[in-house]
Scaffold this motif. Structure first.
Motif, PDB file in Angstrom:
ATOM      1  N   LYS A  58      33.892  32.376  53.826  1.00 31.19           N
ATOM      2  CA  LYS A  58      33.184  31.525  54.796  1.00 31.19           C
ATOM      3  C   LYS A  58      33.023  32.222  56.141  1.00 31.19           C
ATOM      4  N   ARG A  59      33.766  33.310  56.332  1.00 35.00           N
ATOM      5  CA  ARG A  59      33.695  34.039  57.598  1.00 35.00           C
ATOM      6  C   ARG A  59      32.361  34.765  57.708  1.00 35.00           C
ATOM      7  N   GLN A  60      31.937  34.999  58.941  1.00 39.67           N
ATOM      8  CA  GLN A  60      30.678  35.721  59.158  1.00 39.67           C
ATOM      9  C   GLN A  60      30.758  37.121  58.556  1.00 39.67           C
ATOM     10  N   LYS A  61      31.904  37.755  58.698  1.00 41.82           N
ATOM     11  CA  LYS A  61      32.109  39.082  58.110  1.00 41.82           C
ATOM     12  C   LYS A  61      33.410  39.039  57.300  1.00 41.82           C
ATOM     13  N   PRO A  62      33.309  38.742  56.002  1.00 43.28           N
ATOM     14  CA  PRO A  62      34.517  38.660  55.169  1.00 43.28           C
ATOM     15  C   PRO A  62      35.289  39.984  55.153  1.00 43.28           C
ATOM     16  N   LEU A  63      36.595  39.862  55.019  1.00 46.11           N
ATOM     17  CA  LEU A  63      37.452  41.048  54.946  1.00 46.11           C
ATOM     18  C   LEU A  63      37.316  41.749  53.596  1.00 46.11           C
ATOM     19  N   LEU A  64      37.129  40.963  52.548  1.00 43.88           N
ATOM     20  CA  LEU A  64      37.013  41.506  51.200  1.00 43.88           C
ATOM     21  C   LEU A  64      35.660  41.145  50.607  1.00 43.88           C
ATOM     22  N   VAL A  65      35.102  42.060  49.848  1.00 44.91           N
ATOM     23  CA  VAL A  65      33.862  41.743  49.148  1.00 44.91           C
ATOM     24  C   VAL A  65      34.194  40.850  47.956  1.00 44.91           C
ATOM     25  N   TYR A  66      33.219  40.115  47.499  1.00 43.05           N
ATOM     26  CA  TYR A  66      33.405  39.133  46.435  1.00 43.05           C
ATOM     27  C   TYR A  66      34.071  39.742  45.193  1.00 43.05           C
ATOM     28  N   GLU A  67      33.677  40.943  44.814  1.00 45.08           N
ATOM     29  CA  GLU A  67      34.197  41.582  43.606  1.00 45.08           C
ATOM     30  C   GLU A  67      35.703  41.812  43.680  1.00 45.08           C
ATOM     31  N   TYR A  68      36.237  42.008  44.874  1.00 45.39           N
ATOM     32  CA  TYR A  68      37.677  42.220  45.019  1.00 45.39           C
ATOM     33  C   TYR A  68      38.462  40.993  44.575  1.00 45.39           C
ATOM     34  N   TYR A  69      37.907  39.824  44.785  1.00 43.20           N
ATOM     35  CA  TYR A  69      38.626  38.614  44.400  1.00 43.20           C
ATOM     36  C   TYR A  69      38.794  38.528  42.883  1.00 43.20           C
ATOM     37  N   SER A  70      37.787  38.941  42.164  1.00 39.69           N
ATOM     38  CA  SER A  70      37.891  38.974  40.705  1.00 39.69           C
ATOM     39  C   SER A  70      38.969  39.970  40.271  1.00 39.69           C
ATOM     40  N   LEU A  71      38.987  41.133  40.895  1.00 36.46           N
ATOM     41  CA  LEU A  71      40.001  42.144  40.573  1.00 36.46           C
ATOM     42  C   LEU A  71      41.401  41.656  40.923  1.00 36.46           C
ATOM     43  N   LEU A  72      41.525  40.989  42.060  1.00 35.20           N
ATOM     44  CA  LEU A  72      42.839  40.488  42.479  1.00 35.20           C
ATOM     45  C   LEU A  72      43.364  39.428  41.515  1.00 35.20           C
ATOM     46  N   LEU A  73      42.488  38.617  40.977  1.00 33.16           N
ATOM     47  CA  LEU A  73      42.930  37.622  39.996  1.00 33.16           C
ATOM     48  C   LEU A  73      43.388  38.289  38.698  1.00 33.16           C
ATOM     49  N   GLN A  74      42.880  39.478  38.425  1.00 30.40           N
ATOM     50  CA  GLN A  74      43.305  40.215  37.234  1.00 30.40           C
ATOM     51  C   GLN A  74      44.679  40.864  37.410  1.00 30.40           C
ATOM     52  N   VAL A  75      45.094  41.077  38.643  1.00 29.02           N
ATOM     53  CA  VAL A  75      46.372  41.747  38.900  1.00 29.02           C
ATOM     54  C   VAL A  75      47.523  41.007  38.232  1.00 29.02           C
ATOM     55  N   THR A  76      47.553  39.703  38.358  1.00 22.27           N
ATOM     56  CA  THR A  76      48.636  38.922  37.763  1.00 22.27           C
ATOM     57  C   THR A  76      48.662  39.095  36.250  1.00 22.27           C
ATOM     58  N   ALA A  77      47.521  38.966  35.622  1.00 24.17           N
ATOM     59  CA  ALA A  77      47.460  39.100  34.158  1.00 24.17           C
ATOM     60  C   ALA A  77      47.858  40.503  33.713  1.00 24.17           C
ATOM     61  N   LYS A  78      47.387  41.498  34.437  1.00 19.12           N
ATOM     62  CA  LYS A  78      47.721  42.877  34.080  1.00 19.12           C
ATOM     63  C   LYS A  78      49.212  43.156  34.287  1.00 19.12           C
ATOM     64  N   ARG A  79      49.752  42.683  35.403  1.00 17.83           N
ATOM     65  CA  ARG A  79      51.185  42.844  35.648  1.00 17.83           C
ATOM     66  C   ARG A  79      51.984  42.139  34.561  1.00 17.83           C
ATOM     67  N   ASN A  80      51.612  40.919  34.241  1.00 15.41           N
ATOM     68  CA  ASN A  80      52.323  40.162  33.217  1.00 15.41           C
ATOM     69  C   ASN A  80      52.258  40.838  31.854  1.00 15.41           C
ATOM     70  N   HIS A  81      51.151  41.476  31.573  1.00 22.19           N
ATOM     71  CA  HIS A  81      51.037  42.209  30.305  1.00 22.19           C
ATOM     72  C   HIS A  81      52.132  43.273  30.203  1.00 22.19           C
ATOM     73  N   PHE A  82      52.302  44.037  31.265  1.00 19.48           N
ATOM     74  CA  PHE A  82      53.296  45.111  31.216  1.00 19.48           C
ATOM     75  C   PHE A  82      54.729  44.592  31.318  1.00 19.48           C
ATOM     76  N   VAL A  83      54.918  43.486  31.970  1.00 25.19           N
ATOM     77  CA  VAL A  83      56.261  42.916  32.086  1.00 25.19           C
ATOM     78  C   VAL A  83      56.683  42.223  30.784  1.00 25.19           C
ATOM     79  N   HIS A  84      55.758  41.523  30.130  1.00 27.88           N
ATOM     80  CA  HIS A  84      56.125  40.665  29.008  1.00 27.88           C
ATOM     81  C   HIS A  84      55.654  41.137  27.631  1.00 27.88           C
TER      82      HIS A  84
END
Length: 136
Positions: free
Chosen positions: A64-90
Motif C-alpha cells: 500500500k506504500r507509495q514505494k514498497p520495500l519489496l517487489v510483489y514476487e518477493y512475497y511469494s518467495l518468502l511464503l515458500q521459505v517456511t515450506a522449504k525449511r520444513n521440508h529439510f527439517v521434517h
C-alpha cells in the motif's frame, strides 16, 4: 544434479536453517519498523507470529506504500521459505536415509539438487532483506 557426501549435506541443511532464521528475524524487524506505532511493542507483538503470518502482515502494509520495500514476487518467495525449511527439517533425510547405498540413489541426488537451489534462494533473500533492514 550435484552429489555431495552426507557430512556436506548435513552442513548445508544447517546453513539453510540459519538463513531461514535470519530471514524470519529480518521480516519481523521490517514489519515492526514500518507498521507504525511503538517499534518495540510491535516487535514483541510480531515475534509471537509465524513467518507466514508475518509475511502476510508485511505484504498488506508494504504494497500500500507509495514505494514498497519489496517487489510483489518477493512475497511469494518468502511464503515458500517456511515450506522449504520444513521440508529439510521434517522430510528430507527420511527420503533417503533408510535406503541401501543412498548416495547413488536418485532420491538422494534429487535432495542434493533441491538443497543447492534452495541455499542460493535463501542466501539471496537473506542478503536483500538485510539491506532493507539496515536501511530502515
Amino acid at each position: 544434479m550435484e552429489n555431495m557426501n552426507l557430512k556436506d549435506f548435513q552442513l548445508h541443511v544447517g546453513e539453510l536453517i540459519m538463513y531461514a532464521q535470519i530471514i524470519e528475524d529480518d521480516i519481523k524487524y521490517i514489519y515492526a519498523k514500518i507498521s507504525g506505532g511503538n517499534f518495540k511493542e510491535k516487535l514483541e507483538e510480531v515475534k509471537k507470529t509465524t513467518l507466514g503470518q508475518t509475511v502476510k502482515l508485511l505484504e498488506e502494509i508494504d504494497l500500500k506504500r507509495q514505494k514498497p520495500l519489496l517487489v510483489y514476487e518477493y512475497y511469494s518467495l518468502l511464503l515458500q521459505v517456511t515450506a522449504k525449511r520444513n521440508h529439510f527439517v521434517h522430510e528430507s533425510f527420511n527420503t533417503f536415509m533408510h535406503l541401501d547405498s543412498f548416495k547413488d540413489n536418485i532420491l538422494y541426488l534429487n535432495e542434493c539438487h533441491i538443497l543447492n537451489n534452495d541455499l542460493i534462494l535463501f542466501d539471496n533473500l537473506a542478503q536483500a532483506l538485510e539491506e532493507i533492514r539496515i536501511s530502515l
